[in-house]
Design a protein around this motif. Sequence first.
Motif, PDB file in Angstrom:
ATOM      1  N   CYS A 234      -4.171   2.601   9.527  1.00  0.00           N
ATOM      2  CA  CYS A 234      -3.525   3.121  10.872  1.00  0.00           C
ATOM      3  C   CYS A 234      -1.892   2.987  10.741  1.00  0.00           C
ATOM      4  CB  CYS A 234      -3.975   2.450  12.128  1.00  0.00           C
ATOM      5  SG  CYS A 234      -3.156   2.970  13.583  1.00  0.00           S
ATOM      6  N   VAL A 235      -1.303   3.841  10.829  1.00  0.00           N
ATOM      7  CA  VAL A 235       0.338   3.812  10.873  1.00  0.00           C
ATOM      8  C   VAL A 235       0.811   4.402  12.310  1.00  0.00           C
ATOM      9  CG1 VAL A 235       2.498   4.953  10.078  1.00  0.00           C
ATOM     10  CG2 VAL A 235       0.555   4.262   8.668  1.00  0.00           C
ATOM     11  N   ARG A 236       1.638   3.671  13.237  1.00  0.00           N
ATOM     12  CA  ARG A 236       2.459   4.131  14.078  1.00  0.00           C
ATOM     13  C   ARG A 236       4.003   4.501  13.585  1.00  0.00           C
ATOM     14  NH1 ARG A 236       0.298   5.705  18.628  1.00  0.00           N
ATOM     15  NH2 ARG A 236      -0.511   6.928  16.870  1.00  0.00           N
ATOM     16  N   ASN A 237       4.438   5.485  14.173  1.00  0.00           N
ATOM     17  CA  ASN A 237       5.741   5.724  13.744  1.00  0.00           C
ATOM     18  C   ASN A 237       6.486   6.475  15.062  1.00  0.00           C
ATOM     19  OD1 ASN A 237       8.087   6.710  12.539  1.00  0.00           O
ATOM     20  ND2 ASN A 237       6.994   7.658  10.861  1.00  0.00           N
ATOM     21  N   PHE A 238       7.312   5.457  15.674  1.00  0.00           N
ATOM     22  CA  PHE A 238       7.967   6.044  16.931  1.00  0.00           C
ATOM     23  C   PHE A 238       9.720   5.812  16.655  1.00  0.00           C
ATOM     24  CE2 PHE A 238       4.093   5.060  18.668  1.00  0.00           C
ATOM     25  CZ  PHE A 238       3.710   6.149  19.612  1.00  0.00           C
ATOM     26  N   PRO A 239      10.445   6.483  17.317  1.00  0.00           N
ATOM     27  CA  PRO A 239      11.911   6.458  17.115  1.00  0.00           C
ATOM     28  C   PRO A 239      12.384   5.373  18.180  1.00  0.00           C
ATOM     29  CG  PRO A 239      11.479   8.261  18.216  1.00  0.00           C
ATOM     30  CD  PRO A 239      10.056   7.967  17.942  1.00  0.00           C
ATOM     31  N   ASN A 240      11.552   4.526  18.215  1.00  0.00           N
ATOM     32  CA  ASN A 240      12.201   3.412  19.137  1.00  0.00           C
ATOM     33  C   ASN A 240      11.835   1.951  18.722  1.00  0.00           C
ATOM     34  OD1 ASN A 240       9.272   3.055  19.500  1.00  0.00           O
ATOM     35  ND2 ASN A 240       9.445   4.324  21.413  1.00  0.00           N
ATOM     36  N   ALA A 241      11.857   1.099  19.519  1.00  0.00           N
ATOM     37  CA  ALA A 241      11.485  -0.335  19.125  1.00  0.00           C
ATOM     38  C   ALA A 241      10.241  -0.556  18.448  1.00  0.00           C
ATOM     39  CB  ALA A 241      11.790  -1.180  20.378  1.00  0.00           C
ATOM     40  N   ILE A 242       9.228   0.469  18.622  1.00  0.00           N
ATOM     41  CA  ILE A 242       8.028  -0.058  17.820  1.00  0.00           C
ATOM     42  C   ILE A 242       8.217   0.513  16.430  1.00  0.00           C
ATOM     43  CG2 ILE A 242       5.794   1.318  17.528  1.00  0.00           C
ATOM     44  CD1 ILE A 242       5.450   1.513  20.759  1.00  0.00           C
TER      45      ILE A 242
ATOM     46  N   VAL B  38     -12.632  15.198   5.664  1.00  0.00           N
ATOM     47  CA  VAL B  38     -12.026  15.953   6.483  1.00  0.00           C
ATOM     48  C   VAL B  38     -10.888  15.699   6.808  1.00  0.00           C
ATOM     49  CG1 VAL B  38     -14.415  16.798   7.339  1.00  0.00           C
ATOM     50  CG2 VAL B  38     -13.402  14.914   8.607  1.00  0.00           C
ATOM     51  N   SER B  39      -9.822  16.842   7.377  1.00  0.00           N
ATOM     52  CA  SER B  39      -8.601  16.358   7.645  1.00  0.00           C
ATOM     53  C   SER B  39      -8.020  17.259   8.846  1.00  0.00           C
ATOM     54  CB  SER B  39      -7.539  16.636   6.666  1.00  0.00           C
ATOM     55  OG  SER B  39      -7.708  15.740   5.505  1.00  0.00           O
ATOM     56  N   LEU B  40      -7.317  17.013   9.851  1.00  0.00           N
ATOM     57  CA  LEU B  40      -6.908  17.447  11.097  1.00  0.00           C
ATOM     58  C   LEU B  40      -5.490  16.870  11.315  1.00  0.00           C
ATOM     59  CD1 LEU B  40      -8.781  17.692  14.302  1.00  0.00           C
ATOM     60  CD2 LEU B  40      -6.356  16.593  14.250  1.00  0.00           C
ATOM     61  N   LEU B  41      -4.771  18.012  11.528  1.00  0.00           N
ATOM     62  CA  LEU B  41      -3.258  17.900  11.945  1.00  0.00           C
ATOM     63  C   LEU B  41      -3.018  17.397  13.269  1.00  0.00           C
ATOM     64  CD1 LEU B  41      -0.312  18.262  10.526  1.00  0.00           C
ATOM     65  CD2 LEU B  41      -0.277  20.528  11.796  1.00  0.00           C
ATOM     66  N   THR B  42      -2.368  16.505  13.653  1.00  0.00           N
ATOM     67  CA  THR B  42      -2.191  16.144  15.176  1.00  0.00           C
ATOM     68  C   THR B  42      -1.027  16.815  15.907  1.00  0.00           C
ATOM     69  OG1 THR B  42      -0.550  14.329  14.658  1.00  0.00           O
ATOM     70  CG2 THR B  42      -2.772  13.747  14.370  1.00  0.00           C
ATOM     71  N   PRO B  43      -0.922  16.938  17.014  1.00  0.00           N
ATOM     72  CA  PRO B  43       0.245  17.657  17.630  1.00  0.00           C
ATOM     73  C   PRO B  43       1.569  17.228  17.150  1.00  0.00           C
ATOM     74  CG  PRO B  43      -1.477  17.140  19.266  1.00  0.00           C
ATOM     75  CD  PRO B  43      -1.680  16.376  18.143  1.00  0.00           C
ATOM     76  N   HIS B  44       1.849  15.888  16.536  1.00  0.00           N
ATOM     77  CA  HIS B  44       3.097  15.514  16.318  1.00  0.00           C
ATOM     78  C   HIS B  44       3.249  15.421  14.737  1.00  0.00           C
ATOM     79  CE1 HIS B  44       4.177  14.139  20.673  1.00  0.00           C
ATOM     80  NE2 HIS B  44       2.809  13.696  20.472  1.00  0.00           N
ATOM     81  N   ASN B  45       2.591  16.367  14.078  1.00  0.00           N
ATOM     82  CA  ASN B  45       2.621  16.753  12.609  1.00  0.00           C
ATOM     83  C   ASN B  45       2.180  15.300  11.972  1.00  0.00           C
ATOM     84  OD1 ASN B  45       3.622  19.275  12.432  1.00  0.00           O
ATOM     85  ND2 ASN B  45       5.528  18.628  13.319  1.00  0.00           N
TER      86      ASN B  45
END
Length: 344
Positions: A210-218, A184-191
Motif C-alpha cells: 500500500c502506498v499513500r501519496n499526498f502533497p502535504n505532511a503525509i 485485475v487492475s482498476l484506475l482510481t479517481p486520482h490516477n
Amino acid sequence: MTATQNDGLGRILEGSAQALAQAKAEFEATPIDQDWSADLPAPRLARARTIARPVEVSAPGTFSKNSIRTLRLEPTDLSGWWLERCDIPDSRPIKVSIRNVWTTGEIVSNIVLRSGSVHNYVRLVEHIIALKAGMDVDNLLIKLDSGDPPLFNAGSKELVEAINSAGRKELATPVRYFTVKERVSLLTPHNGLLQIDPAEEGSLRLDIDCVRNFPNAIGQQRIRFVNNERSFLHGSTARTNTTARQKLLVTTFGKLFPESRNLGYNSKNVLIAGKRRYSNEPTHMHEGKSLEAAWHRAVLDLLAALALIDEGRFVGKIIDYKGGHYPDVEMVKLLYAYDLLKEV
C-alpha cells in the motif's frame, strides 16, 4: 461482459492502459518504508468461528458527537456478518455484502450499508467490517441503537479488544476462501492503481502493498505486509486522516449539511495533516516517520472492501496506490459483474 486485457496489468476493469501503466510506474518507484511481508500468514482454519459470548462497546457517535452509541456483538449461526438496527421496529438485519452498499459518501467518504427501507442503514461501517477480513470471526451479529456507529479515539482498537475478550466458538460449517481468477487492475479517481493477483497455488495468504501519496505532511508512505494478527492489530489502531483545510471546512461550512453537521472528528480521533506538518501528534512511527495514514488505509479501509465479499475470506496479493472507498467498492462490484472470483 468483457474487459480489456493487458500483459502487465492483467484484465483492465476500469481506466486506460496508459494511465494505469503510469500509476504502476509511480507505485514501483516509491521506496518501501516498512516491510512485514516475510511474516507468517494468518493460520489456516478449517471451521468457521463466531464469538463465544456477547460483548458491548460504546463511544460518542461518529455523526452525533454529543450522543453515546453502543455496539452489542453477539454470536450467531448466520453465515457472515450482520448489522441489526434495534431502534427500527421489525427491521431485518443488514448483511455485510457488496449487494447492500448504498453509497460511499460525498462530503465525508465512508461506506454506507442499507437493506430494505431507506431508513434501515448504517453509516461509516468500514472501521467495523474491516475486522471481518482481518480477524478470525466469520459469523457475527452486531446490534446498533442507531445508524450512526461509535467513533473511537484509536482507530478500531476498542472494538478489536472487545471481540478478543469475547473468545471464540467453532462452528460446524467450513471456512471458505476466495481469490481472483486472474490479475485485475482498476484506475482510481486520482490516477492511482488498485491491482489484485490470485493467491499462489496452495497458499491462503493475503499480501498487501500500500502506498499513500499526498502533497502535504503525509507525503509518500509505503508499507508491505501479510495479513495476520500482528499486522492487523498494528493497523487497527491507526486513525483516519484529514487535511487541516478539510477539518476547518467541516467545522464551519460543514455545519450547513446533514452529512457533516454533527461529525465527531476531533484532534484525538483523526490525524490532521497540514501542508508541511501535522496539526496533532501522529502515531505508527517507524525510523522517525509516521506511517499512520498508510496503516489506516491498508487495514481499516482496504480490508473493509474485502469484507464485502460475503461468501468467505479473500486471499491473494493486492497493490493499492492512491486508493479510496469508491474504487475499493467499485472493484468488488466488478469482480462479481465479470465473474472473476473463484473458491480456493
